[in-house]
Design a protein around this motif. Structure first.
Motif, PDB file in Angstrom:
ATOM      1  N   GLU A 194     -15.725  -5.096  -3.355  1.00  0.00           N
ATOM      2  CA  GLU A 194     -16.376  -3.888  -3.882  1.00  0.00           C
ATOM      3  C   GLU A 194     -16.277  -3.798  -5.405  1.00  0.00           C
ATOM      4  O   GLU A 194     -17.101  -3.153  -6.044  1.00  0.00           O
ATOM      5  N   GLN A 195     -15.287  -4.492  -5.995  1.00  0.00           N
ATOM      6  CA  GLN A 195     -15.140  -4.449  -7.462  1.00  0.00           C
ATOM      7  C   GLN A 195     -16.171  -5.339  -8.155  1.00  0.00           C
ATOM      8  O   GLN A 195     -16.503  -5.114  -9.311  1.00  0.00           O
ATOM      9  N   THR A 196     -16.622  -6.406  -7.458  1.00  0.00           N
ATOM     10  CA  THR A 196     -17.411  -7.444  -8.136  1.00  0.00           C
ATOM     11  C   THR A 196     -18.547  -7.995  -7.260  1.00  0.00           C
ATOM     12  O   THR A 196     -18.550  -9.178  -6.922  1.00  0.00           O
ATOM     13  N   GLY A 222     -19.901  -3.806   0.210  1.00  0.00           N
ATOM     14  CA  GLY A 222     -19.395  -2.552   0.759  1.00  0.00           C
ATOM     15  C   GLY A 222     -17.870  -2.605   0.746  1.00  0.00           C
ATOM     16  O   GLY A 222     -17.285  -3.504   0.134  1.00  0.00           O
ATOM     17  N   TYR A 223     -17.273  -1.658   1.416  1.00  0.00           N
ATOM     18  CA  TYR A 223     -15.809  -1.556   1.403  1.00  0.00           C
ATOM     19  C   TYR A 223     -15.179  -2.276   2.596  1.00  0.00           C
ATOM     20  O   TYR A 223     -15.826  -2.504   3.627  1.00  0.00           O
ATOM     21  N   GLY A 224     -13.888  -2.595   2.442  1.00  0.00           N
ATOM     22  CA  GLY A 224     -13.170  -3.327   3.479  1.00  0.00           C
ATOM     23  C   GLY A 224     -13.088  -2.608   4.806  1.00  0.00           C
ATOM     24  O   GLY A 224     -13.495  -3.152   5.839  1.00  0.00           O
ATOM     25  N   GLY A 228     -16.241  -4.527   5.992  1.00  0.00           N
ATOM     26  CA  GLY A 228     -15.357  -5.659   6.310  1.00  0.00           C
ATOM     27  C   GLY A 228     -14.862  -5.587   7.747  1.00  0.00           C
ATOM     28  O   GLY A 228     -14.952  -6.563   8.509  1.00  0.00           O
ATOM     29  N   ALA A 229     -14.366  -4.420   8.132  1.00  0.00           N
ATOM     30  CA  ALA A 229     -13.804  -4.268   9.475  1.00  0.00           C
ATOM     31  C   ALA A 229     -14.871  -4.457  10.547  1.00  0.00           C
ATOM     32  O   ALA A 229     -14.603  -5.048  11.603  1.00  0.00           O
ATOM     33  N   ALA A 230     -16.085  -3.981  10.288  1.00  0.00           N
ATOM     34  CA  ALA A 230     -17.167  -4.135  11.273  1.00  0.00           C
ATOM     35  C   ALA A 230     -17.497  -5.609  11.488  1.00  0.00           C
ATOM     36  O   ALA A 230     -17.787  -6.040  12.607  1.00  0.00           O
ATOM     37  N   THR A 243     -10.244 -14.250   2.041  1.00  0.00           N
ATOM     38  CA  THR A 243      -9.320 -14.453   0.918  1.00  0.00           C
ATOM     39  C   THR A 243      -8.941 -13.093   0.375  1.00  0.00           C
ATOM     40  O   THR A 243      -9.824 -12.265   0.117  1.00  0.00           O
ATOM     41  N   GLY A 244      -7.646 -12.865   0.215  1.00  0.00           N
ATOM     42  CA  GLY A 244      -7.174 -11.580  -0.296  1.00  0.00           C
ATOM     43  C   GLY A 244      -5.693 -11.415  -0.017  1.00  0.00           C
ATOM     44  O   GLY A 244      -4.942 -12.389   0.019  1.00  0.00           O
ATOM     45  N   GLU A 245      -5.317 -10.170   0.222  1.00  0.00           N
ATOM     46  CA  GLU A 245      -3.910  -9.831   0.374  1.00  0.00           C
ATOM     47  C   GLU A 245      -3.420 -10.075   1.812  1.00  0.00           C
ATOM     48  O   GLU A 245      -4.183  -9.861   2.756  1.00  0.00           O
ATOM     49  N   GLN A 250      -3.275  -9.265   7.914  1.00  0.00           N
ATOM     50  CA  GLN A 250      -2.598  -8.775   9.126  1.00  0.00           C
ATOM     51  C   GLN A 250      -3.506  -7.829   9.909  1.00  0.00           C
ATOM     52  O   GLN A 250      -3.575  -7.891  11.138  1.00  0.00           O
ATOM     53  N   ILE A 251      -4.216  -6.967   9.180  1.00  0.00           N
ATOM     54  CA  ILE A 251      -5.157  -6.054   9.845  1.00  0.00           C
ATOM     55  C   ILE A 251      -6.284  -6.865  10.498  1.00  0.00           C
ATOM     56  O   ILE A 251      -6.655  -6.627  11.650  1.00  0.00           O
ATOM     57  N   ILE A 252      -6.790  -7.839   9.768  1.00  0.00           N
ATOM     58  CA  ILE A 252      -7.899  -8.657  10.281  1.00  0.00           C
ATOM     59  C   ILE A 252      -7.468  -9.402  11.538  1.00  0.00           C
ATOM     60  O   ILE A 252      -8.204  -9.466  12.527  1.00  0.00           O
ATOM     61  N   LEU A 267      -4.324 -16.483   1.152  1.00  0.00           N
ATOM     62  CA  LEU A 267      -3.675 -15.240   0.730  1.00  0.00           C
ATOM     63  C   LEU A 267      -2.913 -15.438  -0.576  1.00  0.00           C
ATOM     64  O   LEU A 267      -3.204 -16.352  -1.330  1.00  0.00           O
ATOM     65  N   GLY A 268      -1.976 -14.604  -0.809  1.00  0.00           N
ATOM     66  CA  GLY A 268      -1.332 -14.602  -2.123  1.00  0.00           C
ATOM     67  C   GLY A 268      -0.165 -15.552  -2.233  1.00  0.00           C
ATOM     68  O   GLY A 268       0.025 -16.445  -1.408  1.00  0.00           O
ATOM     69  N   GLY A 269       0.612 -15.355  -3.274  1.00  0.00           N
ATOM     70  CA  GLY A 269       1.749 -16.234  -3.490  1.00  0.00           C
ATOM     71  C   GLY A 269       2.737 -15.683  -4.486  1.00  0.00           C
ATOM     72  O   GLY A 269       2.520 -14.628  -5.103  1.00  0.00           O
ATOM     73  N   ASP A 349      -2.699  -0.195 -12.737  1.00  0.00           N
ATOM     74  CA  ASP A 349      -1.563   0.677 -12.417  1.00  0.00           C
ATOM     75  C   ASP A 349      -0.476  -0.098 -11.680  1.00  0.00           C
ATOM     76  O   ASP A 349       0.719   0.082 -11.941  1.00  0.00           O
ATOM     77  N   LYS A 350      -0.878  -0.958 -10.759  1.00  0.00           N
ATOM     78  CA  LYS A 350       0.094  -1.726  -9.976  1.00  0.00           C
ATOM     79  C   LYS A 350       0.932  -2.624 -10.907  1.00  0.00           C
ATOM     80  O   LYS A 350       2.155  -2.691 -10.797  1.00  0.00           O
ATOM     81  N   ILE A 351       0.259  -3.278 -11.843  1.00  0.00           N
ATOM     82  CA  ILE A 351       0.957  -4.199 -12.746  1.00  0.00           C
ATOM     83  C   ILE A 351       1.933  -3.435 -13.641  1.00  0.00           C
ATOM     84  O   ILE A 351       3.096  -3.836 -13.789  1.00  0.00           O
ATOM     85  N   GLU A 396       7.709 -10.024  -5.279  1.00  0.00           N
ATOM     86  CA  GLU A 396       6.394  -9.508  -4.869  1.00  0.00           C
ATOM     87  C   GLU A 396       5.292  -9.986  -5.802  1.00  0.00           C
ATOM     88  O   GLU A 396       5.532 -10.206  -6.984  1.00  0.00           O
ATOM     89  N   GLU A 397       4.109 -10.119  -5.219  1.00  0.00           N
ATOM     90  CA  GLU A 397       2.971 -10.585  -6.009  1.00  0.00           C
ATOM     91  C   GLU A 397       2.526  -9.480  -6.969  1.00  0.00           C
ATOM     92  O   GLU A 397       2.164  -8.394  -6.541  1.00  0.00           O
ATOM     93  N   ILE A 398       2.530  -9.777  -8.268  1.00  0.00           N
ATOM     94  CA  ILE A 398       2.136  -8.782  -9.272  1.00  0.00           C
ATOM     95  C   ILE A 398       0.650  -8.887  -9.566  1.00  0.00           C
ATOM     96  O   ILE A 398      -0.033  -7.905  -9.778  1.00  0.00           O
ATOM     97  N   PHE A 399       0.129 -10.102  -9.590  1.00  0.00           N
ATOM     98  CA  PHE A 399      -1.295 -10.353  -9.822  1.00  0.00           C
ATOM     99  C   PHE A 399      -1.729  -9.844 -11.187  1.00  0.00           C
ATOM    100  O   PHE A 399      -2.782  -9.213 -11.337  1.00  0.00           O
ATOM    101  N   GLY A 400      -0.902 -10.120 -12.190  1.00  0.00           N
ATOM    102  CA  GLY A 400      -1.222  -9.703 -13.543  1.00  0.00           C
ATOM    103  C   GLY A 400      -0.490 -10.573 -14.545  1.00  0.00           C
ATOM    104  O   GLY A 400       0.238 -11.497 -14.162  1.00  0.00           O
TER     105      GLY A 400
END
Ligand code: NAI
Ligand code: MG
Length: 494
Positions: A194-196, A222-224, A228-230, A243-245, A250-252, A267-269, A349-351, A396-400
């Protein structure tokens, strides 16, 4: 900062947004609900465009089109070699429109234009051409079995592939997923982040121009939790590539269980980057800077735990901090800029909250640690020293753009500490001792290990994670295998 004077020095033009609708069954359409969502320029925090917001109703239409295109019409009749030709044509069109696509990626994601031009786009083109070459090379085997039988295998396309991608390399993630899916003869329903969403939609236009039949590629931004869920739940989707978090994975996994979909996850690292005292110091420092700060630190394989042998700790830190301070933040369209903004407010904000945690838990912030400028989601390149394994910034993954230095003494010790994470995506080791390099490479539980380099990607080299960094591999022959089903055919000969 993005100022009027900086604008005057822009070396790249800001491209026009040409496409904001959904691509379903070869047509550009609005969302059934009529809803749209805004996509923003992270360097200026201003709206770029409103994009059609797909949800379950649009996924329904897109899956129907993809299923139909998979089962009837031109696509299943096409010779494998002609599927390859279509992918080649798409790669050529991407190449012809490289400047526009690079600019659009920079506009929507915030990445420096020099990176979009030199990394994202060439990798996209390479990936499409690599898989174009595979389309007519998907062979089965003939197998000598007991009795008078003729036994052979076929590699058939897995079917309709649902593909959900993130925002850090929007075009490249689309190429990694379309390439093997289309080479194998699958059809695709993709949900961009949704960001890009913008470059994926432009790529869709180019795919139509290349001649892909209608319904083979469908795009539903659209949104996850809605679109995405549909896609994940839909019984007519055979496979999900995500590809993502890991939390989203886990939800998928849970939501895909009732239909037992094939799943691949990238996923991440929290990748260890191990620097031995016998390394080429300048190369290791440069590779460490690149391995973490590239793409504003928004890389799944970012070398965010930098283990430095104590003997060279001081010299390494001094050189690294100097390089971090020399990074050029600013207008991503300026070709001298080496660091752009983070993708959105949530990541920003997370970073910053991780930086606060690092300080709170007693790590030393050697440089950076704050917002840069007043507009746009820019964060100063940040280096923490004296980080211990149990701190949240080491776990934890900071991604920044936040790098952690952890000193070590012995090889066995650093291997054990490098593996003390739930992740296992990538690792790097810097040393002139060949035996030690391979000892570490074989001992680290990670899907990719770089020796005396970092972030070396190639369409032919498989990429993916051990442990909670993923399931399956992308790129290379391994990436293709995930888009095929193996069929065994046995015939009695007498
Ligand atoms: P995310 O995993 O939530 O989003 C990735 C994609 O999944 C997006 O297209 C999103 O719309 C979709 N999605 C979200 N929830 C979904 C659901 N319930 N069902 C189906 N699709 C769903 O990642 P997000 O929220 O953008 O970033 C959070 C963190 O994830 C980042 O800070 C970073 O640590 C990590 N991340 C890792 C990436 C990687 O390359 N491995 C890429 C992006 C984020
Ligand atoms: Mg999320």
């Amino acid at each position: 900062m993005v100022t009027a004077s900086a604008k005057a020095h822009r070396s790249a033009p800001v491209p026009k947004v040409r496409q904001t609708q959904l691509l379903i069954d070869g047509k550009w359409v609005d969302a059934k609900s009529g809803k749209t969502f805004a996509t923003y320029n992270p360097a200026t925090e201003t709206k770029i465009a409103d994009v059609a917001e797909g949800d379950a109703a649009d996924i329904e239409r897109a899956v129907k089109a993809a299923r139909k295109a998979f089962e009837s019409g031109d696509w299943p009749k096409l010779d494998a070699r002609d599927r390859g030709r279509l992918l080649h044509r798409l790669a050529d069109l991407v190449e012809q429109n490289l400047e526009e696509l690079a600019g659009l990626e920079t506009l929507d994601n915030g990445k420096p234009i020099r990176d979009a031009r030199a990394a994202d786009l060439p990798l996209v083109i390479d990936c499409l051409r690599y898989y174009a070459g595979w389309a007519d090379k998907l062979h089965g085997d003939t197998i000598p079995i007991r009795g008078n039988h003729f036994c052979y295998t076929r590699r058939e396309p897995v079917g309709v592939a649902g593909q959900i991608i993130p925002w850090n390399f929007p075009l490249l993630m689309a190429a990694w997923k379309w390439g093997p899916a289309l080479a194998a003869g699958c059809t695709v329903v993709m949900k961009p982040a949704e960001q890009t969403p913008l470059t994926c939609l432009r790529l869709g236009e180019l795919a139509i121009e290349a001649g892909f039949p209608k319904g083979v590629i469908n795009l539903v931004p659209g949104y996850g939790p809605t679109a995405g869920a549909a896609l994940v739940r839909h019984p007519d989707v055979d496979k999900i590539a995500f590809t993502g978090e890991y939390r989203t994975a886990q939800i998928i996994m849970t939501e895909a269980a009732p239909t037992l979909k094939r799943l691949t996850f990238e996923l991440g690292g929290k990748s260890p980057n191990i620097i031995f005292a016998d390394c080429d110091l300048d190369a290791a420092v440069a590779g460490t800077e690149f391995g973490l700060f590239f793409n504003q630190g928004q890389c799944c394989c970012a070398g965010s735990r930098v283990f430095v042998e104590e003997k060279i700790h001081e010299a390494f830190v001094e050189k690294l901090v100097k390089r971090a301070r020399a990074r050029r933040l600013g207008d991503p369209f300026d070709s001298n800029t080496t660091q752009g903004p983070q993708v959105d407010q949530a990541q920003f904000d997370k970073i910053l909250s991780y930086i606060d945690k690092g300080v709170g838990e007693g790590a030393q912030c050697l440089t950076g640690g704050k917002r840069w400028g007043k507009r746009g989601f820019f964060i100063e390149p940040t280096v923490f020293d004296g980080v211990t394994d149990s701190m949240s910034i080491a776990q934890e993954e900071i991604f920044g753009p936040v790098l952690s230095i952890l000193p070590f003494r012995k090889t066995e010790e650093v291997i054990e500490r490098a593996n003390r994470t739930t992740y296992g995506l990538a690792a790097a080791v810097w040393t002139r001792d060949v035996a030690k390099a391979h000892q570490v490479a074989h001992s680290v539980r990670a899907g990719t290990v770089w020796i005396n380099c970092y972030d070396v990607f190639d369409a032919a080299a498989p990429f993916g994670g051990f442990k909670m960094s993923g399931i399956g591999r992308e790129l290379g022959e391994a990436g293709l295998a995930n888009y095929t089903e193996l069929k065994t055919v046995t015939m009695k000969l007498s």
